[in-house]
Design a protein around this motif. Sequence first.
Motif, PDB file in Angstrom:
ATOM      1  N   ALA A  22     -12.614   4.683   3.350  1.00 56.48           N
ATOM      2  CA  ALA A  22     -13.059   3.713   2.361  1.00 56.48           C
ATOM      3  C   ALA A  22     -11.950   2.782   1.914  1.00 56.48           C
ATOM      4  O   ALA A  22     -12.189   1.825   1.183  1.00 56.48           O
ATOM      5  CB  ALA A  22     -13.634   4.442   1.142  1.00 56.48           C
ATOM      6  N   GLY A  23     -10.701   3.052   2.343  1.00 54.12           N
ATOM      7  CA  GLY A  23      -9.584   2.205   1.967  1.00 54.12           C
ATOM      8  C   GLY A  23      -8.759   2.743   0.829  1.00 54.12           C
ATOM      9  O   GLY A  23      -7.878   2.053   0.307  1.00 54.12           O
ATOM     10  N   THR A  24      -9.006   3.988   0.429  1.00 53.20           N
ATOM     11  CA  THR A  24      -8.248   4.597  -0.655  1.00 53.20           C
ATOM     12  C   THR A  24      -6.963   5.216  -0.119  1.00 53.20           C
ATOM     13  O   THR A  24      -6.995   5.975   0.856  1.00 53.20           O
ATOM     14  CB  THR A  24      -9.074   5.696  -1.346  1.00 53.20           C
ATOM     15  N   ARG A  25      -5.851   4.887  -0.753  1.00 58.03           N
ATOM     16  CA  ARG A  25      -4.589   5.551  -0.424  1.00 58.03           C
ATOM     17  C   ARG A  25      -4.598   6.902  -1.137  1.00 58.03           C
ATOM     18  O   ARG A  25      -4.446   6.987  -2.357  1.00 58.03           O
ATOM     19  CB  ARG A  25      -3.406   4.698  -0.891  1.00 58.03           C
ATOM     20  N   VAL A  26      -4.740   7.958  -0.369  1.00 56.04           N
ATOM     21  CA  VAL A  26      -4.907   9.294  -0.938  1.00 56.04           C
ATOM     22  C   VAL A  26      -3.578   9.866  -1.408  1.00 56.04           C
ATOM     23  O   VAL A  26      -3.501  10.530  -2.451  1.00 56.04           O
ATOM     24  CB  VAL A  26      -5.580  10.232   0.087  1.00 56.04           C
ATOM     25  N   SER A  27      -2.522   9.625  -0.634  1.00 57.68           N
ATOM     26  CA  SER A  27      -1.211  10.154  -1.015  1.00 57.68           C
ATOM     27  C   SER A  27      -0.126   9.397  -0.264  1.00 57.68           C
ATOM     28  O   SER A  27      -0.383   8.755   0.770  1.00 57.68           O
ATOM     29  CB  SER A  27      -1.106  11.650  -0.704  1.00 57.68           C
ATOM     30  N   THR A  28       1.096   9.485  -0.798  1.00 54.06           N
ATOM     31  CA  THR A  28       2.264   8.895  -0.141  1.00 54.06           C
ATOM     32  C   THR A  28       3.458   9.821  -0.339  1.00 54.06           C
ATOM     33  O   THR A  28       3.482  10.639  -1.263  1.00 54.06           O
ATOM     34  CB  THR A  28       2.627   7.517  -0.721  1.00 54.06           C
ATOM     35  N   ALA A  29       4.441   9.660   0.531  1.00 56.06           N
ATOM     36  CA  ALA A  29       5.693  10.401   0.393  1.00 56.06           C
ATOM     37  C   ALA A  29       6.758   9.674   1.196  1.00 56.06           C
ATOM     38  O   ALA A  29       6.449   8.864   2.081  1.00 56.06           O
ATOM     39  CB  ALA A  29       5.542  11.840   0.876  1.00 56.06           C
ATOM     40  N   SER A  30       8.013   9.972   0.891  1.00 52.28           N
ATOM     41  CA  SER A  30       9.109   9.321   1.609  1.00 52.28           C
ATOM     42  C   SER A  30      10.260  10.281   1.770  1.00 52.28           C
ATOM     43  O   SER A  30      10.362  11.284   1.045  1.00 52.28           O
ATOM     44  CB  SER A  30       9.571   8.054   0.883  1.00 52.28           C
ATOM     45  N   ALA A  31      11.138   9.971   2.719  1.00 50.81           N
ATOM     46  CA  ALA A  31      12.340  10.773   2.948  1.00 50.81           C
ATOM     47  C   ALA A  31      13.436   9.836   3.436  1.00 50.81           C
ATOM     48  O   ALA A  31      13.187   8.981   4.295  1.00 50.81           O
ATOM     49  CB  ALA A  31      12.080  11.879   3.969  1.00 50.81           C
ATOM     50  N   PRO A  32      14.660   9.968   2.924  1.00 53.58           N
ATOM     51  CA  PRO A  32      15.731   9.014   3.242  1.00 53.58           C
ATOM     52  C   PRO A  32      16.537   9.406   4.475  1.00 53.58           C
ATOM     53  O   PRO A  32      16.473  10.538   4.957  1.00 53.58           O
ATOM     54  CB  PRO A  32      16.616   9.069   2.001  1.00 53.58           C
ATOM     55  N   TYR A  33      17.317   8.449   4.982  1.00 57.95           N
ATOM     56  CA  TYR A  33      18.350   8.691   5.977  1.00 57.95           C
ATOM     57  C   TYR A  33      19.467   7.691   5.761  1.00 57.95           C
ATOM     58  O   TYR A  33      19.336   6.761   4.948  1.00 57.95           O
ATOM     59  CB  TYR A  33      17.809   8.640   7.413  1.00 57.95           C
ATOM     60  N   THR A  54      10.497  11.466   9.122  1.00 61.56           N
ATOM     61  CA  THR A  54       9.049  11.306   9.289  1.00 61.56           C
ATOM     62  C   THR A  54       8.340  12.637   9.091  1.00 61.56           C
ATOM     63  O   THR A  54       7.308  12.716   8.415  1.00 61.56           O
ATOM     64  CB  THR A  54       8.733  10.747  10.682  1.00 61.56           C
ATOM     65  N   VAL A  55       8.877  13.692   9.683  1.00 63.21           N
ATOM     66  CA  VAL A  55       8.271  15.016   9.541  1.00 63.21           C
ATOM     67  C   VAL A  55       8.247  15.427   8.069  1.00 63.21           C
ATOM     68  O   VAL A  55       7.217  15.903   7.555  1.00 63.21           O
ATOM     69  CB  VAL A  55       9.034  16.044  10.397  1.00 63.21           C
ATOM     70  N   ARG A  56       9.351  15.222   7.367  1.00 65.13           N
ATOM     71  CA  ARG A  56       9.402  15.612   5.946  1.00 65.13           C
ATOM     72  C   ARG A  56       8.398  14.801   5.126  1.00 65.13           C
ATOM     73  O   ARG A  56       7.660  15.358   4.300  1.00 65.13           O
ATOM     74  CB  ARG A  56      10.818  15.420   5.391  1.00 65.13           C
ATOM     75  N   ALA A  57       8.379  13.487   5.344  1.00 68.12           N
ATOM     76  CA  ALA A  57       7.492  12.624   4.557  1.00 68.12           C
ATOM     77  C   ALA A  57       6.025  12.894   4.884  1.00 68.12           C
ATOM     78  O   ALA A  57       5.170  12.970   3.985  1.00 68.12           O
ATOM     79  CB  ALA A  57       7.835  11.157   4.813  1.00 68.12           C
ATOM     80  N   ALA A  58       5.702  13.029   6.171  1.00 66.95           N
ATOM     81  CA  ALA A  58       4.312  13.258   6.561  1.00 66.95           C
ATOM     82  C   ALA A  58       3.803  14.594   6.039  1.00 66.95           C
ATOM     83  O   ALA A  58       2.677  14.689   5.528  1.00 66.95           O
ATOM     84  CB  ALA A  58       4.187  13.189   8.084  1.00 66.95           C
ATOM     85  N   ARG A  59       4.616  15.632   6.164  1.00 64.98           N
ATOM     86  CA  ARG A  59       4.191  16.945   5.669  1.00 64.98           C
ATOM     87  C   ARG A  59       3.917  16.907   4.160  1.00 64.98           C
ATOM     88  O   ARG A  59       2.922  17.470   3.681  1.00 64.98           O
ATOM     89  CB  ARG A  59       5.244  17.998   5.993  1.00 64.98           C
ATOM     90  N   GLU A  60       4.785  16.223   3.427  1.00 64.30           N
ATOM     91  CA  GLU A  60       4.575  16.149   1.974  1.00 64.30           C
ATOM     92  C   GLU A  60       3.308  15.379   1.642  1.00 64.30           C
ATOM     93  O   GLU A  60       2.521  15.794   0.775  1.00 64.30           O
ATOM     94  CB  GLU A  60       5.782  15.492   1.301  1.00 64.30           C
ATOM     95  N   ALA A  61       3.100  14.239   2.327  1.00 64.70           N
ATOM     96  CA  ALA A  61       1.912  13.434   2.053  1.00 64.70           C
ATOM     97  C   ALA A  61       0.641  14.190   2.417  1.00 64.70           C
ATOM     98  O   ALA A  61      -0.356  14.159   1.674  1.00 64.70           O
ATOM     99  CB  ALA A  61       1.988  12.119   2.824  1.00 64.70           C
TER     100      ALA A  61
END
Length: 507
Positions: A22-33, A54-61
Amino acid sequence: MAFYLAIDIGTEGARAGVFDEAGTRVSTASAPYQTAYPHPGWAEQNPRDWWSATVRAAREALETASVRSVRAVGVATTSSSVVILDDTGTPIRPALLWMDSRAGAESERTAEIDHPSLRFAGGSDSSEWLVPKAMWLARNEPETYAAATHIGESVDYMTLRLTGRWVGSRLNATCKWNYDHREDALPSDLYAQLGIPDLAEKLPRDIAAVGDVVGELSRAAAAELGLEPGAIVFAGGIDAHLALVALRGVSSNPVAIVAGTSNAFIAELDEPVFSPTIWGPYPGALTQDRWLIEGGQVSAGSALSWLSERILGVPRDRLGQLVASATEVQAAEHGILVLDHFMGNRTPHRDPSLRGAVLGLSLGATPAQLYRATVEAVSFGTRQVLESFEAVGVDSDDVFLTGGIRHNPLWLQTTADALGRPVNLVSGENLTTLALGILGVAADTGEGRAEVARRFAPDHIIVEPNPAATQPLADAYERYERSTQLLTGMSHELARSTQTTARVGAA
């Protein structure tokens, strides 16, 4: 409910977003380098860091959204962040980041070549782009270049990690490799003239249009990301350029300014226009039968963070105090003029050897005045690029700002003041991941992108210029342009001296 995973590899870290249909952003996450700066004008990152972040951010989201299964995965990255891989897909040296300008001499060489594909790049390739960087590698690190089975961009590396397939994005290939999909082949004859005849063999031979399905998420990648197998992976591309996909939900002809570490300016035309002050026009790079053009500032938010953190010693958690103090300084009435060419100029000058400068300093100058002057310089660079777009006929009625600028009220307001016109600020939305969500739904369901984009349309507000600031900034902008011209020769001389030092240090 169907879900979609968007991955954005930025300059400072990886971002992941989970969307529903439907276009809803359900969740977000980020990880630095981290970024390494081995010499002036150089910038490098470790591609393995992109994947681990990417793995850290995707898993959290995904965990935040309580999602274990997605229908599609897409990835966008900075462009011209060049990877050098062996036959197993393992990096054999750090990636040359997009802002790395070491290939200045190689860029100048492309301007000496008469080849039809260069017409679509304004007559030459930028020192930031993949082809000059490959030339630099072949010239300065010949053993590494020879050992490389694959040379590509960060988006190609991420697609490889997701699917196991070495596939390129038409967006990157057209804008950065001198590729024309209408010819259906990489320009091997151009590469040969530039001294890298085997580059086409190292680049991805399969090049997919943005949004096309390129494969299935591998079981290994799915396990690392915390996903069930079975998702499709579609071709993404350049993070900033994909903003147009999202903005078409609110405008039929938007101009996107993605203002963050750097500023990227993106628009599309129905008919090609050729000018040395813009990059492009690129045939069908993003949208079939349209012509994409781009411009940019290499140093934008990076110039502000460099000044505040590295020069003034202000930590990020105290940046708000510095911004508040600088806001109290009247526009262009502090007697300081900054030139923002700290990593060269992308457009309209196309000069990687321009350097930053601070003029008008006195012992009475304050940190707030210096910060204010640097914000103004970045805003002057924005005006300069937008004027180059307008000069070739770009409709700039609908200008949209997005990115890190929304967190800095002084930078945002000064941009509107320096332009002397209202601008649209996208409200709290990462357009890159939003665009990937749109592309994911379209790839999965077969719906038209325009229809999906309207459903995903981002909110935005209008920022009006301050009438009291527009004329002082207009006068300062004239001094900015004049000073750039006057100091160009000295900039080049200083750039040559640091290039000599870098070569000695490398030896």
